[in-house]
Write a protein that holds these residues in place. Sequence first.
Motif, PDB file in Angstrom:
ATOM      1  N   ASN A  37      41.287  39.501  39.207  1.00 53.88           N
ATOM      2  CA  ASN A  37      39.537  39.658  39.773  1.00 53.88           C
ATOM      3  C   ASN A  37      38.086  38.673  38.868  1.00 53.88           C
ATOM      4  O   ASN A  37      37.341  38.507  39.330  1.00 53.88           O
ATOM      5  CB  ASN A  37      38.819  40.060  41.191  1.00 53.88           C
ATOM      6  CG  ASN A  37      38.368  41.537  40.494  1.00 53.88           C
ATOM      7  OD1 ASN A  37      38.595  41.472  39.581  1.00 53.88           O
ATOM      8  ND2 ASN A  37      37.982  42.200  41.632  1.00 53.88           N
ATOM      9  N   ASP A  84      35.368  47.174  43.468  1.00 52.19           N
ATOM     10  CA  ASP A  84      36.100  47.326  44.681  1.00 52.19           C
ATOM     11  C   ASP A  84      37.387  47.298  44.994  1.00 52.19           C
ATOM     12  O   ASP A  84      38.296  47.450  45.772  1.00 52.19           O
ATOM     13  CB  ASP A  84      35.332  46.163  45.677  1.00 52.19           C
ATOM     14  CG  ASP A  84      33.261  46.522  45.816  1.00 52.19           C
ATOM     15  OD1 ASP A  84      33.718  48.098  46.140  1.00 52.19           O
ATOM     16  OD2 ASP A  84      33.133  46.149  46.117  1.00 52.19           O
ATOM     17  N   SER A  85      38.107  46.519  43.877  1.00 47.31           N
ATOM     18  CA  SER A  85      39.791  46.138  43.450  1.00 47.31           C
ATOM     19  C   SER A  85      40.190  47.135  44.009  1.00 47.31           C
ATOM     20  O   SER A  85      39.719  48.632  43.272  1.00 47.31           O
ATOM     21  CB  SER A  85      39.235  45.931  42.584  1.00 47.31           C
ATOM     22  OG  SER A  85      41.220  45.218  42.332  1.00 47.31           O
ATOM     23  N   THR A  86      41.604  46.967  44.951  1.00 49.62           N
ATOM     24  CA  THR A  86      41.970  48.470  44.947  1.00 49.62           C
ATOM     25  C   THR A  86      42.736  49.204  43.359  1.00 49.62           C
ATOM     26  O   THR A  86      43.132  49.853  42.965  1.00 49.62           O
ATOM     27  CB  THR A  86      43.107  47.809  46.120  1.00 49.62           C
ATOM     28  OG1 THR A  86      42.393  47.810  47.157  1.00 49.62           O
ATOM     29  CG2 THR A  86      44.383  49.157  45.771  1.00 49.62           C
ATOM     30  N   SER A  87      43.096  47.553  42.448  1.00 52.00           N
ATOM     31  CA  SER A  87      44.484  48.023  41.652  1.00 52.00           C
ATOM     32  C   SER A  87      42.982  47.630  40.587  1.00 52.00           C
ATOM     33  O   SER A  87      43.703  48.337  39.768  1.00 52.00           O
ATOM     34  CB  SER A  87      45.256  46.863  41.706  1.00 52.00           C
ATOM     35  OG  SER A  87      44.413  45.747  40.869  1.00 52.00           O
ATOM     36  N   LEU A  88      42.531  47.120  40.367  1.00 47.56           N
ATOM     37  CA  LEU A  88      41.292  46.974  39.192  1.00 47.56           C
ATOM     38  C   LEU A  88      42.031  46.167  37.760  1.00 47.56           C
ATOM     39  O   LEU A  88      41.941  47.071  36.391  1.00 47.56           O
ATOM     40  CB  LEU A  88      41.409  48.105  38.716  1.00 47.56           C
ATOM     41  CG  LEU A  88      39.507  48.289  38.840  1.00 47.56           C
ATOM     42  CD1 LEU A  88      39.039  49.701  38.621  1.00 47.56           C
ATOM     43  CD2 LEU A  88      38.299  47.685  39.313  1.00 47.56           C
ATOM     44  N   LYS A 111      32.820  43.856  42.161  1.00 50.73           N
ATOM     45  CA  LYS A 111      33.777  42.761  43.133  1.00 50.73           C
ATOM     46  C   LYS A 111      34.681  43.816  42.020  1.00 50.73           C
ATOM     47  O   LYS A 111      35.753  43.819  42.558  1.00 50.73           O
ATOM     48  CB  LYS A 111      34.337  42.047  43.320  1.00 50.73           C
ATOM     49  CG  LYS A 111      33.653  40.538  43.528  1.00 50.73           C
ATOM     50  CD  LYS A 111      33.423  39.385  43.586  1.00 50.73           C
ATOM     51  CE  LYS A 111      33.109  38.472  44.848  1.00 50.73           C
ATOM     52  NZ  LYS A 111      32.683  36.933  44.350  1.00 50.73           N
ATOM     53  N   ALA A 112      34.843  44.114  40.880  1.00 55.92           N
ATOM     54  CA  ALA A 112      35.823  44.729  39.894  1.00 55.92           C
ATOM     55  C   ALA A 112      36.289  46.460  40.566  1.00 55.92           C
ATOM     56  O   ALA A 112      37.032  46.464  40.865  1.00 55.92           O
ATOM     57  CB  ALA A 112      35.607  44.276  38.550  1.00 55.92           C
TER      58      ALA A 112
END
Length: 324
Positions: free
Chosen positions: A289, A281-285, A278-279
């Motif tokens: 999340n 896949d995050s846009t902002s990182l 999920k991390a």
Amino acid sequence: MKWLFLTLALAAPSWAYIRFGCATLSVQRLDPVVEPGSIPSAHLHQARNAFNATMSGDIGAKATCTTCSFSEDFSNYWTAVMYFKARNGTYKRVPQYPNALLGSLTGGMTIYYLQQDFNSNGKTKITSFKPGFRMTVGSPTTTSGSNPGLRYTCLKDIMTRGSETNDFPKQPCPAGIMAIHHFPACWDGKNLDSPNHQDHMYNTVKGAFQNAGPCPSSHPVRMPQLAFETMWNTTAFNDKSIWPADGSQPFVWSFDDRRGYGTHGDYMFGWKGDALQKAMDSTSLVSNNLKTQSVAEANKCTIKNTVNDDLDGWLDHLPGAMPM
């Protein structure tokens, strides 16, 4: 032996990576990747909970607590230990200190998971490591400094970056020595490990937190670019009158490597569930999340040493080596 690290993760003020600090939890002669079941292992390492002489399967499912402030990270990260060798031939373990970017921690390892580099997430799908995955980078038997991901920085101050070398700095460093380990990021998509713990990965690393090169067809799966930074406080040994009489640099790894080419790191994946995916896949990182815990909670996670060597005094030989 390697050092077991207490990982205290902090939300990274970044748009392209997650970064967290690691405090030292244990220093023992154990190596469950290269020497599984050997008690003790050949040389000293610094390592985390669920760490033992033999480790297999899903580490994240077996750990009872985590030393990460990212409370879903039960991974193991470890490296060899640095020693000072005095002119009289005795050895003293070099202490660590934390990366200033991460606040007040006990210890000096910083972990990075990058999608691409510090400036962009890129457009490539990043596939998380899988339960049971493990790998190493570098080798204690290496006699050349050809891997651009294995480097040292002579710290002018705690914020110094750049000016990397492939061997130990040859002059006293005002704020210590930072050892840097960049792991390969291309996976064959099939094997969680390989006999030498490296062949299931392909190294296209360019070093200095640059975007690694494209993955070959043999190892087509792009994984996170994992990196360690370890801050070694060598300042107590900057008096050249106790350095070797010929003026050569006095630091060695715990397996008696005086050049520094044999620096190496080990990794065992242990994130819970799909938290790391999920991390990635995050846009902002910005790690919003990822679940966190307090430093106090992280500090409650401890282990007992399996191997007890004299680690703090002046030694006439390195742990695991024959006396002079």
